[in-house]
Design a protein around this motif. Structure first.
Motif, PDB file in Angstrom:
ATOM      1  N   SER A 167     -20.562  11.857 -16.887  1.00  0.00           N
ATOM      2  CA  SER A 167     -20.120  10.923 -18.892  1.00  0.00           C
ATOM      3  C   SER A 167     -21.376  11.692 -19.567  1.00  0.00           C
ATOM      4  N   ILE A 168     -20.665   9.902 -20.801  1.00  0.00           N
ATOM      5  CA  ILE A 168     -22.022  10.575 -22.008  1.00  0.00           C
ATOM      6  C   ILE A 168     -23.264  10.104 -21.756  1.00  0.00           C
ATOM      7  N   PRO A 169     -23.503   8.764 -20.887  1.00  0.00           N
ATOM      8  CA  PRO A 169     -24.463   8.313 -20.261  1.00  0.00           C
ATOM      9  C   PRO A 169     -25.336   9.692 -19.502  1.00  0.00           C
ATOM     10  N   GLY A 170     -24.179   9.953 -18.594  1.00  0.00           N
ATOM     11  CA  GLY A 170     -24.834  10.661 -17.178  1.00  0.00           C
ATOM     12  C   GLY A 170     -25.559  12.252 -17.774  1.00  0.00           C
ATOM     13  N   ARG A 171     -25.051  12.578 -18.814  1.00  0.00           N
ATOM     14  CA  ARG A 171     -25.662  13.447 -19.285  1.00  0.00           C
ATOM     15  C   ARG A 171     -26.119  14.055 -20.577  1.00  0.00           C
ATOM     16  N   THR A 172     -26.751  12.378 -20.698  1.00  0.00           N
ATOM     17  CA  THR A 172     -28.464  12.531 -21.408  1.00  0.00           C
ATOM     18  C   THR A 172     -29.818  12.973 -21.460  1.00  0.00           C
ATOM     19  N   ILE A 173     -29.849  13.362 -22.411  1.00  0.00           N
ATOM     20  CA  ILE A 173     -30.811  14.105 -22.404  1.00  0.00           C
ATOM     21  C   ILE A 173     -32.236  13.303 -23.619  1.00  0.00           C
ATOM     22  N   ASN A 174     -33.466  12.817 -23.115  1.00  0.00           N
ATOM     23  CA  ASN A 174     -34.189  12.576 -24.019  1.00  0.00           C
ATOM     24  C   ASN A 174     -35.266  13.046 -23.645  1.00  0.00           C
ATOM     25  N   PRO A 175     -35.576  14.409 -24.373  1.00  0.00           N
ATOM     26  CA  PRO A 175     -36.587  15.597 -24.431  1.00  0.00           C
ATOM     27  C   PRO A 175     -37.711  14.943 -24.707  1.00  0.00           C
ATOM     28  N   GLY A 176     -38.166  13.773 -25.703  1.00  0.00           N
ATOM     29  CA  GLY A 176     -39.187  13.251 -25.920  1.00  0.00           C
ATOM     30  C   GLY A 176     -40.019  12.431 -25.005  1.00  0.00           C
ATOM     31  N   HIS A 177     -39.010  11.946 -24.080  1.00  0.00           N
ATOM     32  CA  HIS A 177     -39.010  10.484 -22.706  1.00  0.00           C
ATOM     33  C   HIS A 177     -39.259  12.196 -21.848  1.00  0.00           C
ATOM     34  N   SER A 178     -38.976  12.996 -21.678  1.00  0.00           N
ATOM     35  CA  SER A 178     -39.014  13.640 -20.329  1.00  0.00           C
ATOM     36  C   SER A 178     -40.372  14.616 -20.770  1.00  0.00           C
ATOM     37  N   ILE A 179     -40.773  14.949 -21.915  1.00  0.00           N
ATOM     38  CA  ILE A 179     -41.779  15.304 -21.855  1.00  0.00           C
ATOM     39  C   ILE A 179     -43.163  14.603 -22.351  1.00  0.00           C
ATOM     40  N   THR A 193     -42.703  22.774 -15.879  1.00  0.00           N
ATOM     41  CA  THR A 193     -41.628  22.786 -16.235  1.00  0.00           C
ATOM     42  C   THR A 193     -40.441  21.670 -16.333  1.00  0.00           C
ATOM     43  N   ILE A 194     -41.335  20.683 -16.422  1.00  0.00           N
ATOM     44  CA  ILE A 194     -40.225  19.589 -16.935  1.00  0.00           C
ATOM     45  C   ILE A 194     -40.724  19.561 -18.520  1.00  0.00           C
ATOM     46  N   LEU A 195     -42.103  20.533 -19.382  1.00  0.00           N
ATOM     47  CA  LEU A 195     -42.021  20.227 -20.726  1.00  0.00           C
ATOM     48  C   LEU A 195     -41.513  21.294 -21.219  1.00  0.00           C
ATOM     49  N   ASP A 196     -41.350  22.655 -20.220  1.00  0.00           N
ATOM     50  CA  ASP A 196     -40.621  24.424 -20.883  1.00  0.00           C
ATOM     51  C   ASP A 196     -39.038  23.581 -21.137  1.00  0.00           C
ATOM     52  N   TRP A 197     -38.671  23.040 -20.021  1.00  0.00           N
ATOM     53  CA  TRP A 197     -37.218  22.615 -20.178  1.00  0.00           C
ATOM     54  C   TRP A 197     -37.195  21.538 -21.443  1.00  0.00           C
ATOM     55  N   SER A 198     -38.097  20.891 -21.436  1.00  0.00           N
ATOM     56  CA  SER A 198     -37.236  19.594 -22.438  1.00  0.00           C
ATOM     57  C   SER A 198     -37.825  20.379 -23.561  1.00  0.00           C
ATOM     58  N   TRP A 199     -38.683  20.957 -23.673  1.00  0.00           N
ATOM     59  CA  TRP A 199     -39.092  21.267 -25.253  1.00  0.00           C
ATOM     60  C   TRP A 199     -37.693  22.257 -25.673  1.00  0.00           C
ATOM     61  N   GLU A 200     -37.078  22.978 -25.133  1.00  0.00           N
ATOM     62  CA  GLU A 200     -36.394  23.926 -25.337  1.00  0.00           C
ATOM     63  C   GLU A 200     -35.465  23.541 -25.373  1.00  0.00           C
ATOM     64  N   TRP A 201     -35.150  22.212 -25.106  1.00  0.00           N
ATOM     65  CA  TRP A 201     -33.612  21.324 -25.756  1.00  0.00           C
ATOM     66  C   TRP A 201     -34.029  20.316 -26.934  1.00  0.00           C
ATOM     67  N   GLY A 202     -35.549  19.815 -26.507  1.00  0.00           N
ATOM     68  CA  GLY A 202     -36.096  19.054 -28.173  1.00  0.00           C
ATOM     69  C   GLY A 202     -36.540  19.777 -29.248  1.00  0.00           C
ATOM     70  N   TRP A 203     -36.428  20.921 -29.595  1.00  0.00           N
ATOM     71  CA  TRP A 203     -37.045  21.092 -29.919  1.00  0.00           C
ATOM     72  C   TRP A 203     -36.529  22.008 -31.619  1.00  0.00           C
ATOM     73  N   ASP A 204     -36.142  21.635 -32.118  1.00  0.00           N
ATOM     74  CA  ASP A 204     -34.865  21.835 -33.390  1.00  0.00           C
ATOM     75  C   ASP A 204     -35.404  23.070 -34.263  1.00  0.00           C
ATOM     76  N   LYS A 205     -34.594  24.225 -33.708  1.00  0.00           N
ATOM     77  CA  LYS A 205     -35.292  25.434 -34.394  1.00  0.00           C
ATOM     78  C   LYS A 205     -34.795  25.842 -35.893  1.00  0.00           C
ATOM     79  N   THR A 206     -34.183  25.010 -36.517  1.00  0.00           N
ATOM     80  CA  THR A 206     -33.908  24.774 -37.560  1.00  0.00           C
ATOM     81  C   THR A 206     -34.443  24.707 -38.556  1.00  0.00           C
ATOM     82  N   HIS A 207     -34.540  22.753 -38.126  1.00  0.00           N
ATOM     83  CA  HIS A 207     -35.889  22.065 -38.778  1.00  0.00           C
ATOM     84  C   HIS A 207     -37.028  21.414 -38.405  1.00  0.00           C
TER      85      HIS A 207
END
Length: 461
Positions: free
Chosen positions: A235-247, A272-286
């Motif tokens: 679901s929407i809340p169940g699929r949510t990642i908060n990269p900053g929180h995970s970092i 592992t958590i940092l590597d995963w979360s960076w990949e999800w969180g870092w905006d590669k464009t901006h």
């Protein structure tokens, strides 16, 4: 600083920069504009120039700023002003921020009249770490006892069904990442004042729960919401990642690994958590760490999902530096440079001081206020203080390595000198042995001739 700067020079520069920013910008801003000298406690709803936007007080920040002041006193400088301002917040907490049932409020008026009380117990966690650090700073052990008592009360609420109002009703049974992870840092900060067994036990339980229920290798992510036993909820809340929180969680775990002499299992979990979360969180464009992602890359519900808030950037600056300290891997120092450069190019307000908090996805400023019920003197000063200390520690390791390297080189030179002397002595011994052999041969030849002469004389006689 440029790309060719040596790590030791980079860390030396930024270690001092973090400290200077804390001492000359962030703390002076909040001590000037945030202290309520009339009623006690702290204001956090401040405009860009420090003027008040609202006089109501965040109970979270009564604990958070009191913690920062005591933590700076304990780890940076023994400034009496900080200790006095810390006690100002703790006194306000004890006088006004507890309800009759023992739970704490979320928001009160400037004079301490209750405004809001939420189902969370984060007010309690921040009050507990403030009391623990104040205990260290002041030497008053009663505040460490109060911190442990409050922590046990938090655990009672956590572990006793029905004591806290659930976030969701029976149609959506779930648990959240935030409560699990905050207890790691809360326990660690209290443990610095008093080593009660309940603290390390809860750290172990929280890390085990995070690893078992919230880390999802199939998505390479920590999910913010899972079922009671870690079930994936599509679901929407169940699929949510908060990269900053995970970092943030990543560096909590790395710090605990460090506390245990770099426990390899905990270190690997944190990395592992940092590597995963960076990949999800870092905006590669901006650039920058974005706020929310969907683990299936579907559209996010919250309108601020792609914004760049102040606190995820701060957590990433800390976490990448911890990862570099843990591994020495240049990859993490490069990540630190990336997020550090992005953050410092946008968030500090060069005109009025302190930092902006809210940027759009493309790095344009959303609004200029310095504080509200959510932003205040916590993530930024904690980052500056932590990173100053980390830079010093890593430099210290480098200095120790350099000293040991010098000592090894000196010992190697001494060994080589001794080996050369031994080789020289061996040559001399060989020469003497050759001389002795030659002499022995001559003696033997003379002895033979003497015997022959004696034999001949006897024959003639």
């Amino acid at each position: 600083m440029n790309d060719t700067t040596k790590p030791s020079e980079y860390l030396g520069y930024w270690g001092e920069k973090y400290k200077n920013d804390l001492l000359t910008d962030i703390l002076p801003f909040w001590l000037k504009y945030g202290i309520d000298h009339e009623n006690g406690g702290y204001f956090t709803c401040l405009d860009r120039d420090g003027s008040l936007l609202d006089t109501n007080k965040s109970v979270w920040f009564q604990g958070r700023f009191a913690f920062i002041l005591a933590y700076a006193y304990n780890n940076l400088e023994k400034q009496a002003e900080w200790l006095e301002a810390c006690k100002n917040g703790i006194d306000f907490i004890e006088k006004y921020c507890f309800d009759t049932d023992g739970r704490m409020f979320y928001e009160v008026t400037k004079t301490g009249t209750p405004v809001r009380k939420r189902r969370y117990v984060f007010s309690e966690t921040f009050a507990a770490i403030a009391m623990a650090q104040y205990s260290i700073a002041s030497g008053d052990k009663s505040y460490a006892e109060k911190a442990v008592k409050l922590f046990n009360q938090i655990l009672y609420y956590k572990n006793t069904p029905g004591t806290l109002e659930p976030k969701f009703r029976e149609g959506f049974v779930a648990k959240g990442h935030s409560f699990c992870m905050i207890l790691i840092d809360t326990a660690a900060r209290i443990r610095e004042a008093v080593d009660d067994p309940v603290l390390t036990r809860q750290i172990d339980e929280s890390i085990a729960e995070l690893h078992r229920d919230f880390m999802k290798p199939e998505f390479k992510a920590i999910l913010e919401t899972v079922g009671p036993n870690g079930e994936f909820i599509d679901s929407i809340p169940g699929r949510t990642i908060n990269p900053g929180h995970s970092i943030e969680t990543a560096w909590f775990i790395l710090e605990e690994a460090k506390h245990r002499n770099w426990d390899p299992q905990l270190k690997q979990i944190g990395l592992t958590i940092l590597d995963w979360s960076w990949e999800w969180g870092w905006d590669k464009t901006h650039g920058g760490i974005t706020y929310f992602r969907d683990c299936k890359n579907r559209p996010q519900q919250e309108y601020w999902h792609d914004m760049k808030f102040w606190w995820p950037q701060c957590e990433a600056i800390i976490a990448t530096l911890y990862a570099y300290e843990a591994t020495g891997d240049p990859k993490y120092l490069e990540m630190h440079k990336q997020i550090n450069e992005y953050t410092y190019a946008r968030f500090p307000d060069k005109e009025y001081g302190e930092w902006f908090g809210y940027f759009h996805y493309d790095g344009t400023l959303s609004q200029p206020a310095k504080g509200n019920m959510y932003k205040g003197p916590f993530h930024i000063p904690r980052m500056l203080l932590k990173c100053h200390l980390l830079c010093k520690e890593i430099q210290g390791y480098d200095a120790q390595i350099a000293t040991l390297t010098t000592q090894i080189n000196e010992l190697t030179a001494q060994i080589e000198e001794k080996e050369a002397l031994i080789a020289q002595l061996e040559m001399q011994i060989e020469q003497k042995e050759a001389e002795i052999a030659a002499l022995r041969e001559k003696v033997e030849q003379r002895l033979v001739r003497s015997q022959q002469t004696l034999h001949t004389n006897q024959f003639l006689d």
